[in-house]
Design a protein around this motif. Structure first.
Motif, PDB file in Angstrom:
ATOM      1  N   ALA A  28       0.827  -1.043   0.110  1.00 22.32           N
ATOM      2  CA  ALA A  28      -0.162   0.168   0.456  1.00 22.32           C
ATOM      3  C   ALA A  28       0.917   1.029  -0.160  1.00 22.32           C
ATOM      4  CB  ALA A  28      -1.189   0.149   0.990  1.00 22.32           C
ATOM      5  N   VAL A  29       1.772   1.142   0.699  1.00 23.20           N
ATOM      6  CA  VAL A  29       2.642   2.601   0.528  1.00 23.20           C
ATOM      7  C   VAL A  29       3.599   2.408  -0.159  1.00 23.20           C
ATOM      8  CG1 VAL A  29       4.926   2.809   1.979  1.00 23.20           C
ATOM      9  CG2 VAL A  29       3.258   2.355   3.502  1.00 23.20           C
ATOM     10  N   GLU A  58       7.491  -3.450  13.685  1.00 26.07           N
ATOM     11  CA  GLU A  58       7.273  -4.348  12.537  1.00 26.07           C
ATOM     12  C   GLU A  58       7.084  -3.388  11.780  1.00 26.07           C
ATOM     13  OE1 GLU A  58       6.806  -8.298  14.624  1.00 26.07           O
ATOM     14  OE2 GLU A  58       5.115  -6.433  14.584  1.00 26.07           O
ATOM     15  N   ILE A  59       5.996  -2.203  11.635  1.00 27.35           N
ATOM     16  CA  ILE A  59       5.744  -1.028  10.650  1.00 27.35           C
ATOM     17  C   ILE A  59       5.996  -0.435  10.524  1.00 27.35           C
ATOM     18  CG2 ILE A  59       3.972   0.724  10.719  1.00 27.35           C
ATOM     19  CD1 ILE A  59       2.060  -0.189  12.521  1.00 27.35           C
ATOM     20  N   VAL A  60       7.056  -0.064  10.728  1.00 24.63           N
ATOM     21  CA  VAL A  60       8.745   0.815  10.264  1.00 24.63           C
ATOM     22  C   VAL A  60       9.291   0.646   9.655  1.00 24.63           C
ATOM     23  CG1 VAL A  60      11.162   2.260  11.227  1.00 24.63           C
ATOM     24  CG2 VAL A  60       9.152   2.429  12.850  1.00 24.63           C
ATOM     25  N   GLU A  61      10.168  -1.345  10.102  1.00 24.47           N
ATOM     26  CA  GLU A  61      10.454  -1.996   8.964  1.00 24.47           C
ATOM     27  C   GLU A  61       9.568  -2.576   7.724  1.00 24.47           C
ATOM     28  OE1 GLU A  61      12.676  -5.159  11.013  1.00 24.47           O
ATOM     29  OE2 GLU A  61      13.116  -4.137  12.430  1.00 24.47           O
ATOM     30  N   THR A  62       8.554  -2.458   7.994  1.00 21.17           N
ATOM     31  CA  THR A  62       7.948  -2.806   6.845  1.00 21.17           C
ATOM     32  C   THR A  62       7.386  -1.542   6.195  1.00 21.17           C
ATOM     33  OG1 THR A  62       6.305  -4.217   7.570  1.00 21.17           O
ATOM     34  CG2 THR A  62       5.648  -3.304   5.926  1.00 21.17           C
ATOM     35  N   GLY A  86       5.532   7.876   5.569  1.00 20.05           N
ATOM     36  CA  GLY A  86       5.534   8.795   6.713  1.00 20.05           C
ATOM     37  C   GLY A  86       3.690   8.843   7.049  1.00 20.05           C
ATOM     38  N   LYS A  87       2.995   9.069   6.923  1.00 19.20           N
ATOM     39  CA  LYS A  87       1.712   8.847   6.345  1.00 19.20           C
ATOM     40  C   LYS A  87       1.372   7.528   7.706  1.00 19.20           C
ATOM     41  CE  LYS A  87      -0.558  11.704   2.272  1.00 19.20           C
ATOM     42  NZ  LYS A  87      -1.638  12.654   3.449  1.00 19.20           N
ATOM     43  N   ALA A  88       1.914   6.362   6.762  1.00 17.26           N
ATOM     44  CA  ALA A  88       1.719   5.142   7.342  1.00 17.26           C
ATOM     45  C   ALA A  88       2.072   5.308   9.192  1.00 17.26           C
ATOM     46  CB  ALA A  88       2.095   4.044   6.867  1.00 17.26           C
ATOM     47  N   LEU A  89       3.284   5.386   9.066  1.00 16.63           N
ATOM     48  CA  LEU A  89       3.673   5.815  10.333  1.00 16.63           C
ATOM     49  C   LEU A  89       2.844   6.657  11.355  1.00 16.63           C
ATOM     50  CD1 LEU A  89       5.861   4.865  12.444  1.00 16.63           C
ATOM     51  CD2 LEU A  89       7.411   7.100  11.795  1.00 16.63           C
ATOM     52  N   ALA A  90       2.170   7.975  10.712  1.00 12.27           N
ATOM     53  CA  ALA A  90       1.717   8.830  11.889  1.00 12.27           C
ATOM     54  C   ALA A  90       0.144   8.285  11.762  1.00 12.27           C
ATOM     55  CB  ALA A  90       1.449  10.228  11.331  1.00 12.27           C
ATOM     56  N   CYS A  91      -0.506   7.355  10.921  1.00  7.89           N
ATOM     57  CA  CYS A  91      -1.692   6.559  11.387  1.00  7.89           C
ATOM     58  C   CYS A  91      -0.736   5.671  12.185  1.00  7.89           C
ATOM     59  CB  CYS A  91      -1.558   5.944   9.784  1.00  7.89           C
ATOM     60  SG  CYS A  91      -2.747   4.678  10.616  1.00  7.89           S
ATOM     61  N   ALA A  92      -0.417   4.811  12.236  1.00 11.21           N
ATOM     62  CA  ALA A  92      -0.001   3.522  13.485  1.00 11.21           C
ATOM     63  C   ALA A  92       0.607   4.607  14.172  1.00 11.21           C
ATOM     64  CB  ALA A  92       1.854   3.430  12.647  1.00 11.21           C
ATOM     65  N   ASP A  93       1.452   5.201  14.384  1.00 11.40           N
ATOM     66  CA  ASP A  93       1.166   6.670  15.979  1.00 11.40           C
ATOM     67  C   ASP A  93      -0.009   6.589  16.851  1.00 11.40           C
ATOM     68  OD1 ASP A  93       3.598   5.961  15.932  1.00 11.40           O
ATOM     69  OD2 ASP A  93       4.270   7.806  15.189  1.00 11.40           O
TER      70      ASP A  93
END
Length: 123
Positions: free
Chosen positions: A62-63, A87-91, A108-115
């Motif tokens: 998706a990213v 795990e999300i960061v490594e992905t 960056g959007k994915a990490l902000a979403c995860a956080d």
């Protein structure tokens, strides 16, 4: 001096909108929509790889393909299946390797979403 806008996206609201749109779409597409949902269910089911790993793979794709709605859904799904921030960061790192510069934006959007989702789970 240039002011920077901080991403204040409400990812839960975005997820709700994507899910509502999908629900309407799949209600309208009949067998095609049901077949897609079946493919998703079958593909994410544990087999040689566990479901969490498959959810992380879907997030990485998706990213790399820059699908915001997909990112929100797969971040939420991966967290629900026990994925950690690391795990999300490594992905995301693998997605950046495969998708190049644009994947840094969507990563960056994915990490902000995860956080955001992980902070909500901690409450």
């Amino acid at each position: 001096m240039i002011e920077r806008k901080i991403d204040m996206t409400d990812y839960q609201q975005e997820l709700n909108e994507v899910m509502a749109n999908n629900q309407q779409l799949f209600a309208s597409t009949g067998a095609t929509g049901q077949a897609f949902l079946g493919v998703h269910e079958e593909a994410i089911k544990a087999g040689a790889l566990d479901s969490k790993t498959k959810a992380l793979e879907a997030l990485g794709i998706a990213v790399a393909i820059r699908c915001e709605g997909c990112i929100v859904q797969h971040v939420k799904g991966a967290i629900k299946l026990g994925a950690t921030r690391d795990e999300i960061v490594e992905t995301i790192n693998v997605a950046i390797m495969m998708g190049g510069g644009p994947s840094t934006v969507y990563g960056g959007k994915a990490l902000a979403c995860a956080d955001q989702f992980l902070a909500g789970a901690a409450k």
